[in-house]
Design a protein around this motif. Structure first.
Motif, PDB file in Angstrom:
ATOM      1  N   THR A 153      -5.160   5.525   2.654  1.00 42.63           N
ATOM      2  CA  THR A 153      -4.455   4.348   2.168  1.00 42.63           C
ATOM      3  C   THR A 153      -4.882   4.060   0.730  1.00 42.63           C
ATOM      4  O   THR A 153      -6.082   4.051   0.423  1.00 42.63           O
ATOM      5  CB  THR A 153      -4.758   3.115   3.049  1.00 42.63           C
ATOM      6  OG1 THR A 153      -4.333   3.370   4.389  1.00 42.63           O
ATOM      7  CG2 THR A 153      -4.018   1.880   2.526  1.00 42.63           C
ATOM      8  N   SER A 160       4.323  -1.620   3.071  1.00 50.57           N
ATOM      9  CA  SER A 160       3.684  -0.364   2.703  1.00 50.57           C
ATOM     10  C   SER A 160       4.744   0.729   2.596  1.00 50.57           C
ATOM     11  O   SER A 160       5.836   0.616   3.147  1.00 50.57           O
ATOM     12  CB  SER A 160       2.648   0.046   3.759  1.00 50.57           C
ATOM     13  OG  SER A 160       1.595  -0.888   3.830  1.00 50.57           O
ATOM     14  N   ILE A 206       0.678   5.043   1.657  1.00 47.26           N
ATOM     15  CA  ILE A 206      -0.022   5.834   2.666  1.00 47.26           C
ATOM     16  C   ILE A 206       0.519   7.256   2.654  1.00 47.26           C
ATOM     17  O   ILE A 206       1.586   7.522   3.196  1.00 47.26           O
ATOM     18  CB  ILE A 206       0.120   5.229   4.083  1.00 47.26           C
ATOM     19  CG1 ILE A 206      -0.485   3.825   4.151  1.00 47.26           C
ATOM     20  CG2 ILE A 206      -0.581   6.121   5.112  1.00 47.26           C
ATOM     21  CD1 ILE A 206       0.472   2.713   3.936  1.00 47.26           C
ATOM     22  N   ASP A 246       0.823  -1.200   0.000  1.00 46.36           N
ATOM     23  CA  ASP A 246       0.000   0.000   0.000  1.00 46.36           C
ATOM     24  C   ASP A 246       0.865   1.262   0.000  1.00 46.36           C
ATOM     25  O   ASP A 246       2.029   1.253   0.401  1.00 46.36           O
ATOM     26  CB  ASP A 246      -0.890   0.024   1.247  1.00 46.36           C
ATOM     27  CG  ASP A 246      -1.873  -1.127   1.286  1.00 46.36           C
ATOM     28  OD1 ASP A 246      -2.118  -1.736   0.223  1.00 46.36           O
ATOM     29  OD2 ASP A 246      -2.388  -1.429   2.379  1.00 46.36           O
TER      30      ASP A 246
END
Length: 219
Positions: free
Chosen positions: A127, A156, A113, A111
């Motif tokens: 996100t 992430s 962020i 992900d």
């Protein structure tokens, strides 16, 4: 043909980009500690259009970063955008400033962020996964090591928009979480605004407002 004027004023960076068919024509970026966006934005737009022999009425669309971020910067950006669009009947495109920040980096394994600092260690964040698909709504929260451990998955990448945030977040993340620093720039709006233009995703000028995320520590 799409001729789009993109600008972003949600942070200290006053950023303007002119693009055509999803390609960069001209760009201006200046991080201004005094938030002189009201002066910089209008003069920069005039300069960019003049340098490229383009009048405002020739624009296919104006795209603006809608926040969250600096209330003053956003109000200035919205005033200028509506001032351009109303008299010339130009289409208006709104793009989340968090999505613009997320679009400034690549992460094929996890992900993204984006985090935009508000005050202290409170951050606006969201996100994004699978090609900038947003998971849930943007929020504001206190970011500390406990928050990172509870909410940020391994692999992430966090992206922040200033050096102070980079230093702070770097001090509390673990080795499994990546971190990058990128200013919020209108350059990273080009492909997003072009996609919205192709899909004819335009805002209603009469009701269009900045994305203000309610602060949990304000009563």
């Amino acid at each position: 043909m799409s001729l789009i004027l993109n600008f972003e004023t949600s942070s200290k960076n006053c950023s303007v980009t002119l693009s055509s068919e999803g390609k960069l024509i001209s760009n201006f970026d200046l991080e201004d500690e005094k938030y002189r966006h009201s002066e910089l934005l209008t003069s920069t737009i005039k300069d960019i259009l003049t340098q490229n022999n383009i009048s405002a009425k020739e624009l296919s669309a104006v795209a603006i970063g809608i926040g969250p971020g600096s209330f003053t910067g956003l109000r200035i950006g919205f005033s200028v955008a509506k001032g351009l669009c109303y008299p010339h009947k130009i289409n208006l495109i709104g793009i989340s400033s968090l999505k613009i920040l997320a679009n400034s980096i690549k992460n094929d394994t996890g992900d993204i962020i984006p985090m935009i600092n508000d005050k202290g260690n409170f951050y606006y964040l969201s996100t994004f996964e699978n090609g900038l698909d947003e998971v849930g709504d943007p929020l504001i929260d206190q970011v500390d090591s406990n928050f990172i451990n509870r909410n940020i998955k391994e692999n992430s990448t966090i992206v922040v928009n200033n050096e102070e945030s980079f230093k702070y977040i770097n001090s509390i993340i673990n080795d499994q979480v990546g971190l990058q620093y990128k200013p919020i720039s209108s350059i990273d709006m080009i492909d997003l605004s072009y996609a919205s233009f192709i899909e004819q995703k335009f805002e209603d000028l009469a009701y269009f407002e900045p994305l203000y995320v309610k602060k949990p520590y304000v009563t």
